[in-house]
Design an enzyme around this catalytic site. Structure first.
Site, short mmCIF file in Angstrom:
data_model
loop_
_atom_site.label_atom_id
_atom_site.label_comp_id
_atom_site.label_asym_id
_atom_site.label_seq_id
_atom_site.Cartn_x
_atom_site.Cartn_y
_atom_site.Cartn_z
N ASP A 199 0.85 5.08 1.98
CA ASP A 199 0.16 5.76 3.08
C ASP A 199 -0.51 6.99 2.50
O ASP A 199 0.10 7.72 1.71
CB ASP A 199 1.16 6.14 4.19
CG ASP A 199 1.67 4.90 4.93
OD1 ASP A 199 1.04 3.84 4.82
OD2 ASP A 199 2.70 5.02 5.63
N HIS B 296 0.85 -1.20 0.00
CA HIS B 296 0.00 0.00 0.00
C HIS B 296 0.88 1.24 0.00
O HIS B 296 2.09 1.15 0.24
CB HIS B 296 -0.89 0.01 1.25
CG HIS B 296 -0.14 0.14 2.54
ND1 HIS B 296 0.56 -0.91 3.12
CD2 HIS B 296 0.08 1.20 3.36
CE1 HIS B 296 1.14 -0.51 4.23
NE2 HIS B 296 0.88 0.78 4.40
N ARG C 70 7.64 -8.65 15.25
CA ARG C 70 8.06 -7.30 14.85
C ARG C 70 7.09 -6.33 15.51
O ARG C 70 5.87 -6.54 15.49
CB ARG C 70 7.96 -7.16 13.33
CG ARG C 70 8.17 -5.72 12.83
CD ARG C 70 8.11 -5.66 11.30
NE ARG C 70 8.10 -4.29 10.81
CZ ARG C 70 9.20 -3.56 10.60
NH1 ARG C 70 10.40 -4.09 10.83
NH2 ARG C 70 9.12 -2.33 10.15
N HIS D 271 4.86 0.17 0.10
CA HIS D 271 5.59 -0.63 1.08
C HIS D 271 4.69 -1.75 1.60
O HIS D 271 3.48 -1.73 1.39
CB HIS D 271 6.11 0.26 2.22
CG HIS D 271 5.07 1.12 2.87
ND1 HIS D 271 4.59 2.29 2.30
CD2 HIS D 271 4.40 0.99 4.02
CE1 HIS D 271 3.68 2.83 3.09
NE2 HIS D 271 3.53 2.07 4.14
O1 AKG Z 1 4.70 -1.97 10.55
C1 AKG Z 1 5.42 -1.54 9.66
O2 AKG Z 1 6.60 -1.70 9.63
C2 AKG Z 1 4.77 -0.73 8.56
C3 AKG Z 1 3.33 -0.48 8.82
C4 AKG Z 1 2.64 0.36 7.81
O3 AKG Z 1 3.02 0.43 6.66
C5 AKG Z 1 1.45 1.11 8.22
O4 AKG Z 1 1.02 0.99 9.39
O5 AKG Z 1 0.92 1.88 7.36
FE FE2 Z 2 2.05 2.06 5.65
#
Ligand code: AKG
Ligand code: FE2
Length: 341
Positions: free
Chosen positions: A215, A213, A281, A270
């Protein structure tokens, strides 16, 4: 010192080589070399829509305290965590609410091996939610609000540097958006569950934590523990794994920044895969957003005869309402693109 990215070597399949292509910006040179720093930041945002930030000035203690609060929250039984997200929690849209969520990462059925805590970055909202999230709400809100303020200060510093590097005369034009009293910036803590013991040695390949996606906001400031899984998509379409670094932050350019800069900054795709380590993680993301009635359109300095205006004006509220009905991976900016005649 500023560490520029090495030249973009042709498609490399080596994860290590790819990882070194990610630009690193050292914020400690801000006082000695502000102009050069702003140029390097702009280059990184144009080329990758992404960079790593080191020597940012946020104390490790602040981060550790937030991590401790998050670890104790996520350690609660799922039923208790779910009970904290009452139907009274403020909705962002029909399916996403402020508070605890599990697996559901979008409004169109996107699912991931993730649980998360989504907070409005507004101090009063954090304090209100702390009452249901924590056994020690005053400590929770002090720790979270203190940290969010530190991140917001860095965000404003970066936004001013970006405006300077782009040659925009009103250098606080971006930071004012997120300083607006009605900004709807968010703070989210993600926890990607490790695999159960019996399959940890044979995990399904590329199990998705968070599917691909962009952001939607202006930009995101991301920090994680030492567990990998995060990837960005680079211009040639390949996915580059980003080595985790708990002492650093990663800046992710979002959809609004691509529009404001008329396509000069790129909204980087990403994703997070959770197929490698037994330890979960844990990441924390600050999503810098303006107020819902902020009018978003390419800045006049970004529109030239060589680069005509690419996007129609819209409010962040209109855009947010529209995109939350789309699948996570869709090209959300198509909605506001000016179609050539
Ligand atoms: O958790 C991550 O490393 C990325 C999370 C992400 O892309 C988001 O929360 O929009
Ligand atoms: Fe994100």
């Amino acid at each position: 010192m500023v560490v520029p990215p090495p030249p973009n070597s042709a498609k490399s399949s080596s994860a290590a080589a790819a990882s070194t292509r990610i630009p690193t910006i050292d914020l400690s040179s801000i006082t000695t070399n502000r102009q050069a720093l702003s140029k390097l930041i702009v280059e990184a945002c144009e080329k990758y829509g992404f960079f790593k930030l080191i020597n940012h000035g946020i104390p490790q203690d602040s981060v550790s305290r937030v991590e401790e609060e998050a670890i104790s929250f996520f350690a609660m039984p799922t039923a208790e965590k779910l009970a904290t997200s009452s139907q009274n929690a403020p909705p962002i849209n029909s399916t996403t609410r402020i508070g605890y969520g599990i697996r559901n990462i979008g409004c169109s059925g996107d699912m991931g091996e993730i649980e998360y805590l989504l907070l409005s970055a507004r101090p009063s909202s954090v304090s209100q939610l702390a009452l249901s999230l924590s056994k020690n709400p005053s400590n929770f809100s002090r720790v979270l609000n203190g940290y969010i303020q530190e991140i917001k200060d860095v965000a404003c510093e970066l936004l001013d540097l970006m405006a300077e590097g782009l040659g925009i005369s009103d250098t606080s034009i971006f930071s004012r958006m997120i300083l607006d009293d009605h900004n709807v910036s968010l703070f989210r803590i993600n926890r990607y569950r490790p695999f159960p013991d019996d399959i940890i040695n044979h995990p399904p390949p590329n199990t998705i934590g968070f599917s691909e996606h962009t952001d939607p906001q202006i930009f995101t400031i991301l920090r994680s523990n030492d567990v990998g899984g995060f990837h960005i998509s680079v211009n040639d379409g390949s996915w580059v794994p980003v080595s985790p670094d708990p002492t650093a932050y990663f800046i992710i350019i979002g959809d609004l920044f691509q529009v404001l800069t008329n396509g000069r900054f790129v909204n980087v795709k990403h994703r997070v895969a959770t197929n490698i380590e037994p330890k979960p993680r844990m990441s924390m993301a600050y999503f810098a957003a303006p107020s819902l009635n902020a009018l978003i359109s390419p800045l006049k300095e970004m529109v030239t005869s060589n680069q005509p205006c690419l996007y129609k004006p819209f409010t962040w509220g209109e855009y947010r309402a529209h995109i939350y009905s789309l699948p996570l991976a869709s090209s959300k900016l198509d909605f506001v693109k000016i179609k050539p005649n």
